[in-house]
Write an enzyme that holds these catalytic residues in place. Structure first.
Site, mmCIF file in Angstrom:
data_model
loop_
_atom_site.group_PDB
_atom_site.id
_atom_site.type_symbol
_atom_site.label_atom_id
_atom_site.label_comp_id
_atom_site.label_asym_id
_atom_site.label_seq_id
_atom_site.Cartn_x
_atom_site.Cartn_y
_atom_site.Cartn_z
ATOM 1 N N TYR A 107 0.855 -1.200 0.000
ATOM 2 C CA TYR A 107 0.000 0.000 0.000
ATOM 3 C C TYR A 107 0.887 1.244 0.000
ATOM 4 O O TYR A 107 1.614 1.497 0.952
ATOM 5 C CB TYR A 107 -0.881 -0.019 1.253
ATOM 6 N N ASP A 136 8.199 2.580 2.876
ATOM 7 C CA ASP A 136 6.950 3.249 3.214
ATOM 8 C C ASP A 136 6.663 2.935 4.678
ATOM 9 O O ASP A 136 6.249 1.841 5.030
ATOM 10 C CB ASP A 136 5.822 2.736 2.307
ATOM 11 N N LYS A 188 0.520 9.102 9.688
ATOM 12 C CA LYS A 188 -0.239 8.603 10.849
ATOM 13 C C LYS A 188 0.303 9.141 12.188
ATOM 14 O O LYS A 188 -0.059 10.236 12.581
ATOM 15 C CB LYS A 188 -0.262 7.076 10.818
#
Ligand SMILES: Cc1ncc(COP(=O)(O)O)c(C=O)c1O
Length: 431
Positions: A141, A236, A264
């Site tokens: 992702y 990532d 986040k």
């Protein structure tokens, strides 16, 4: 099993959402719960139903909802103005904290979302190497850009390294710029690097892909391959940053990439993400440091926003305190072990995949090592999540996030709910 109740205001809100939002929602979680409030490890919906929250805002709320210290600082900052489009003390201090904590980070550029950070990281690899292709892993992702949406969740298994677009509206030409490999398969990556070396700019990888830990030697192998072939290695770490350890997955696994993306946790519940990496690579963001045609323009109205940066800085301060990560790992391990025991006792064929800060069950008997082996029985998974929700356990469709503030009582009530859920699933299969 206790039924969750739906109040009139909630029914009305859901009807309005269906009228004005595509699909009746914001595009994130598929269910129709409307959350009104969060405190610590719990959230409440507008009907007053209470949930133990493992969704954690999809990860940012790692120190819990409405943490009093985070609230105090954002209130102070907000009272002095909310955004300036200029350097501010909190953004500068947050960048310095990231440079101190994250092994690959010598310079930091802020953006507002993980998707943006990933898109810029890919562009950075292209600017630095002057090559175009990027290798990513199936199921990895990397946000919602045209490139990120190549083989994120393909419905059909294509042939490697052909990417499969996961969305309508992506130009066909993007497929030419991406190569896709199976996670944890160093041999395939090595042969793709050999074959495409002259066009490859870099490899982007989630060091811990969704629920799948890297096999011993996999990340080290990627590091060696990228170094030997002068490609950039991008981690990532939008999810794993400041979650697996204070220095992220690169500290946890002991492999330092050239560039990483963060999100986040570093925004403390506000829109903030970052690209961080080696100074000579990050120089492409600095007009004064590179030739005109090597400069990467990058502007964002809310980049480094003071409230987001202050919330992130306070969140990191809390995470840095002794015992914070031990607490996350203790809670996660207790849940993972409890789940494995309950599944075994019920003779349900499922594995508990992941690591303590982030895990879930996969209804499969196979070893979970890449995207294809992580595809379990999705109907059983949806049913399981819905039954848990009915009993006040909120999570994403495919992940439990653990915070520093989940309690022993949360663990007990979650395991009780899971045992009842598994019994219901088993009874339904027997019927
Ligand atoms: C590994 C990873 N990268 C990138 C993103 C995109 O981040 P955002 O939702 O902030 O755009 C996510 C989002 O969950 C993610 O998990």
């Amino acid at each position: 099993m206790a039924e969750r109740k739906s109040s009139e205001p909630e029914i009305e809100l859901v009807a309005t959402a269906r009228r004005v939002l595509p699909g009746g929602g914001f595009g994130n979680v598929p269910h129709e719960i409307v959350i009104a409030e969060g405190r610590g490890s719990h959230v409440w919906d507008v009907s007053g139903n209470e949930y133990v929250d493992y969704l954690l805002g999809s990860g940012p709320m790692i120190v819990g909802h409405a943490h009093p210290e985070v609230l105090e600082v954002i209130q102070q900052v907000a009272s002095k103005g909310t955004t300036f489009f200029a350097n501010n003390p909190y953004g500068i201090r947050l960048a310095a904290e990231i440079v101190d904590a994250v092994p690959c980070a010598e310079k930091v550029r802020f953006v507002s979302s993980g998707s943006e950070a990933d898109a810029y990281a890919l562009r950075l690899a292209r600017a630095y190497t002057k090559r175009d292709k990027i290798l990513k892993f199936e199921g990895g992702y990397h946000g919602m850009s045209d490139y990120g949406l190549m083989s994120l969740a393909p419905k059909r298994s294509g042939n490697f390294p052909q990417p499969m677009p996961d969305s309508a509206g992506i130009p066909a030409s993007v497929r030419e710029e991406m190569l896709v490999a199976p996670f944890n398969d160093l041999e395939t990556v090595a042969s793709l690097v050999r074959e495409h070396r002259d066009q490859l700019a870099g490899i982007i990888v989630e060091p811990f892909q969704r629920l799948i830990p890297p096999k011993p030697g996999f990340l080290e192998g990627l590091r060696k391959l990228t170094e030997e072939n002068e490609l950039l290695l991008i981690f990532d770490e939008v999810v794993t940053g400041f979650r697996f350890a204070y220095g992220g997955a690169q500290e946890y696994y002991g492999v330092t990439p050239d560039v990483c993306t963060l999100g986040k946790a570093i925004g403390g519940g506000f829109p903030l993400a970052a690209i961080a990496g080696r100074a000579d690579i990050m120089a492409h963001f600095d007009k004064g440091a590179v030739a005109e045609d090597a400069f990467m323009v990058q502007i964002g109205t809310l980049s480094g926003n003071p409230i987001a940066a202050a919330a992130g800085l306070k969140t990191l301060e809390i995470l840095k305190r002794p015992g914070a990560y031990a607490q996350i790992f203790k809670t996660g391990r207790a849940l993972m072990e409890g789940y494995a025991r309950i599944l075994k006792d019920a003779r349900i064929k499922a594995v508990v995949a992941g690591d303590a800060p982030m895990f879930d069950i996969v209804f499969t008997e196979r070893e979970v090592k890449d995207y294809r082996s992580a595809l379990g029985d999705e109907t059983a998974m949806k049913r399981c999540n819905a039954l848990l929700r009915e009993q006040g356990i909120l999570k994403s469709e495919s992940k439990y996030y653990i915070s520093t503030v989940h309690t022993d009582e949360d663990i007990c009530s979650t395991l009780d709910a899971f045992a009842r859920t598994v019994a219901a699933l088993r009874d339904a299969r027997a019927a």
